[in-house]
Design a protein around this motif. Structure first.
Motif, PDB file in Angstrom:
ATOM      1  N   ALA A  23       0.791  -1.129   0.055  1.00  0.00           N
ATOM      2  CA  ALA A  23       0.020   0.011   0.114  1.00  0.00           C
ATOM      3  C   ALA A  23       0.797   1.286  -0.158  1.00  0.00           C
ATOM      4  CB  ALA A  23      -0.816  -0.099   1.136  1.00  0.00           C
ATOM      5  N   GLY A  24       2.260   1.145   0.151  1.00  0.00           N
ATOM      6  CA  GLY A  24       2.818   2.238   0.172  1.00  0.00           C
ATOM      7  C   GLY A  24       3.064   3.112   1.402  1.00  0.00           C
ATOM      8  N   GLY A  25       2.893   2.664   2.553  1.00  0.00           N
ATOM      9  CA  GLY A  25       2.572   3.426   3.812  1.00  0.00           C
ATOM     10  C   GLY A  25       3.927   3.413   4.579  1.00  0.00           C
ATOM     11  N   GLY A  26       4.962   2.914   3.927  1.00  0.00           N
ATOM     12  CA  GLY A  26       6.501   3.111   4.443  1.00  0.00           C
ATOM     13  C   GLY A  26       6.523   2.163   5.586  1.00  0.00           C
ATOM     14  N   PHE A 126       5.354  11.989   0.122  1.00  0.00           N
ATOM     15  CA  PHE A 126       4.606  12.519   1.560  1.00  0.00           C
ATOM     16  C   PHE A 126       4.038  11.448   2.163  1.00  0.00           C
ATOM     17  CE2 PHE A 126       5.482  16.426  -0.912  1.00  0.00           C
ATOM     18  CZ  PHE A 126       6.198  17.162  -0.242  1.00  0.00           C
ATOM     19  N   CYS A 127       3.826  10.221   1.694  1.00  0.00           N
ATOM     20  CA  CYS A 127       3.326   8.924   2.142  1.00  0.00           C
ATOM     21  C   CYS A 127       3.964   8.025   3.006  1.00  0.00           C
ATOM     22  CB  CYS A 127       2.757   8.194   0.884  1.00  0.00           C
ATOM     23  SG  CYS A 127       1.553   8.877  -0.235  1.00  0.00           S
ATOM     24  N   ARG A 128       5.279   8.120   2.956  1.00  0.00           N
ATOM     25  CA  ARG A 128       6.150   7.075   3.634  1.00  0.00           C
ATOM     26  C   ARG A 128       6.065   7.679   5.306  1.00  0.00           C
ATOM     27  NH1 ARG A 128       9.516   4.619   0.197  1.00  0.00           N
ATOM     28  NH2 ARG A 128       9.557   2.808   1.998  1.00  0.00           N
ATOM     29  N   GLY A 129       6.218   6.419   5.914  1.00  0.00           N
ATOM     30  CA  GLY A 129       6.180   6.745   7.330  1.00  0.00           C
ATOM     31  C   GLY A 129       7.214   7.252   8.136  1.00  0.00           C
ATOM     32  N   TYR A 177      -2.505   7.147   3.641  1.00  0.00           N
ATOM     33  CA  TYR A 177      -1.068   7.405   4.249  1.00  0.00           C
ATOM     34  C   TYR A 177      -0.482   8.768   4.002  1.00  0.00           C
ATOM     35  CZ  TYR A 177      -0.545   2.211   4.878  1.00  0.00           C
ATOM     36  OH  TYR A 177      -1.108   1.078   5.189  1.00  0.00           O
ATOM     37  N   PHE A 178      -0.907   9.270   2.800  1.00  0.00           N
ATOM     38  CA  PHE A 178      -0.561  10.743   2.669  1.00  0.00           C
ATOM     39  C   PHE A 178      -1.101  11.685   3.722  1.00  0.00           C
ATOM     40  CE2 PHE A 178      -1.595  14.835   1.003  1.00  0.00           C
ATOM     41  CZ  PHE A 178      -0.071  15.372   0.054  1.00  0.00           C
ATOM     42  N   LEU A 179      -2.285  11.335   4.147  1.00  0.00           N
ATOM     43  CA  LEU A 179      -2.888  12.130   4.988  1.00  0.00           C
ATOM     44  C   LEU A 179      -2.295  11.969   6.403  1.00  0.00           C
ATOM     45  CD1 LEU A 179      -6.651  11.833   4.160  1.00  0.00           C
ATOM     46  CD2 LEU A 179      -5.298  13.865   4.010  1.00  0.00           C
ATOM     47  N   ARG A 180      -1.912  10.840   6.641  1.00  0.00           N
ATOM     48  CA  ARG A 180      -1.220  10.347   8.065  1.00  0.00           C
ATOM     49  C   ARG A 180       0.046  11.056   8.139  1.00  0.00           C
ATOM     50  NH1 ARG A 180      -0.981   4.099   8.991  1.00  0.00           N
ATOM     51  NH2 ARG A 180      -3.280   4.534   8.835  1.00  0.00           N
ATOM     52  N   ASN A 181       0.801  11.090   6.977  1.00  0.00           N
ATOM     53  CA  ASN A 181       2.121  11.117   7.101  1.00  0.00           C
ATOM     54  C   ASN A 181       2.758  12.775   6.487  1.00  0.00           C
ATOM     55  OD1 ASN A 181       2.999   8.826   8.384  1.00  0.00           O
ATOM     56  ND2 ASN A 181       2.554   7.775   6.430  1.00  0.00           N
ATOM     57  N   TYR A 182       1.780  13.318   5.779  1.00  0.00           N
ATOM     58  CA  TYR A 182       2.245  14.441   5.281  1.00  0.00           C
ATOM     59  C   TYR A 182       2.977  15.713   5.956  1.00  0.00           C
ATOM     60  CZ  TYR A 182       1.564  19.023   3.018  1.00  0.00           C
ATOM     61  OH  TYR A 182       1.829  20.543   2.562  1.00  0.00           O
ATOM     62  N   ARG A 183       2.322  15.788   7.205  1.00  0.00           N
ATOM     63  CA  ARG A 183       2.960  16.867   7.899  1.00  0.00           C
ATOM     64  C   ARG A 183       4.242  16.436   8.397  1.00  0.00           C
ATOM     65  NH1 ARG A 183       1.302  21.864   7.158  1.00  0.00           N
ATOM     66  NH2 ARG A 183      -1.194  21.798   7.163  1.00  0.00           N
TER      67      ARG A 183
END
Length: 332
Positions: A23-26, A126-129, A177-183
């Protein structure tokens, strides 16, 4: 029976981990440190440190989209040289699955020669954990870096139907994952720019290629979010944010998928990148370091008379290049 349940539980956990990675979440960053192009990038950095170039240095950092945005280091360097009229060393240090934290570390490892440092961005970055793996450079190869031609691997483009499926798949699997890890990742990007400036470099945030012919407006949400974040960082630190995608008229036939240019289409992107690089070299007044003059015996020439030293002429002070906008480059 209990042993069987434990095995099933372990297999289930492994399946969840694999799903997260796909899924690409890192969830796993192993690929970012083991790929051949990443090892190549580290070797180039090690050689640059051991043998700092006298010609202006230009580096491209980023993931696989950055890596596939130029034809070769030799071609890119030659193209810029023909535009500015003097030699440069342009190297693409992009690699698959690269983390922004790794780019930040590489910024700190580049030689102290005031390089132009492109930091490539796209939605996927901006998706990676949260992860910040250490970087250990290899031993220098024993010779200075010379721009090399790249061995091009011919890849077949995906079908138009598959490309469209990937857009919907991105919103379904990657958008959370983008929303979760963007900041977090935006903060890493800002700290990379800050570190680059502190080391006397010239950081440039650059939008990487994307297949807008297929995306249309379906990915406008993440695009608008990270574009706004990059513009804010660029304004805060007075660095360029380069976006020239709209000037190239790229079609879906130029892309293997949504992000990677085909080998036959990289020249289109590289040509505009070289023009941008030439403008930046002029803006920052970067030129080759002149060779040291032969030593002269001080006793063979008279000492200069301080009273005869000319006063500086204010009319000869450097002035900004009028062909550049206040940010240095046009933004779309």
């Amino acid at each position: 029976m209990n042993a069987l349940r434990r095995i099933v539980a372990l297999l289930g956990g492994a399946a969840l981990l694999v799903a997260a990675v796909v899924a690409g979440g890192g969830a796993s960053n192993a690929g970012a440190t083991t790929t051949p192009d990443y090892r190549h990038a580290l070797q180039v950095v090690a050689d640059l440190r051991a043998y700092p170039p006298s010609d202006p240095l230009i580096c491209m950092l980023g993931g696989s989209s950055a890596r596939s945005s130029t034809v070769s280091d030799a071609s890119w360097s030659t193209q810029v040289r023909r535009t500015v009229g003097y030699p440069v060393l342009a190297v693409n240090l992009g690699s698959k699955e690269r983390l922004l934290t790794q780019d930040r570390r590489l910024v700190g490892l580049l030689p102290d020669v005031h390089p132009i440092v492109y930091i490539g961005v796209n939605m996927g970055r901006f998706c990676r954990g949260h992860a910040d793996p250490a970087i250990v450079l290899p031993k220098p190869s024993g010779e200075s870096v010379v721009p090399q031609p790249r061995t091009v691997v011919r890849t077949q483009p995906l079908s138009e139907m598959r490309k469209r499926q990937m857009v919907a798949q991105w919103m379904q699997e990657r958008w959370p994952y983008f929303l979760r890890n963007y900041r977090y990742n935006l903060g890493v990007l800002e700290s990379a720019v800050r570190r680059s400036l502190a080391r006397g470099q010239h950081p440039v945030i650059i939008d990487l290629p994307r297949n807008m012919a297929i995306m249309g407006h379906q990915l406008d949400g993440p695009l608008h979010i990270y574009h706004a974040g990059c513009r804010a960082i660029a304004k805060r630190y007075g660095v360029p944010y380069v976006q020239f995608q709209g000037r190239l008229a790229l079609t879906s036939r130029d892309f293997r998928d949504l992000w990677h240019l085909l080998p036959t289409s990289r020249m289109k992107w590289q040509r505009e990148l070289s023009k941008t690089t030439a403008a930046l070299l002029r803006r920052y007044r970067l030129r080759p370091t002149p060779s040291p003059s032969p030593s002269v015996d001080p006793s063979s020439s008279p000492s200069p008379d301080p009273s005869l030293s000319p006063s500086p002429d204010p009319s000869l002070s450097p002035s900004p290049d009028p062909s550049l906008s206040p940010s240095g480059l046009p933004a779309l």
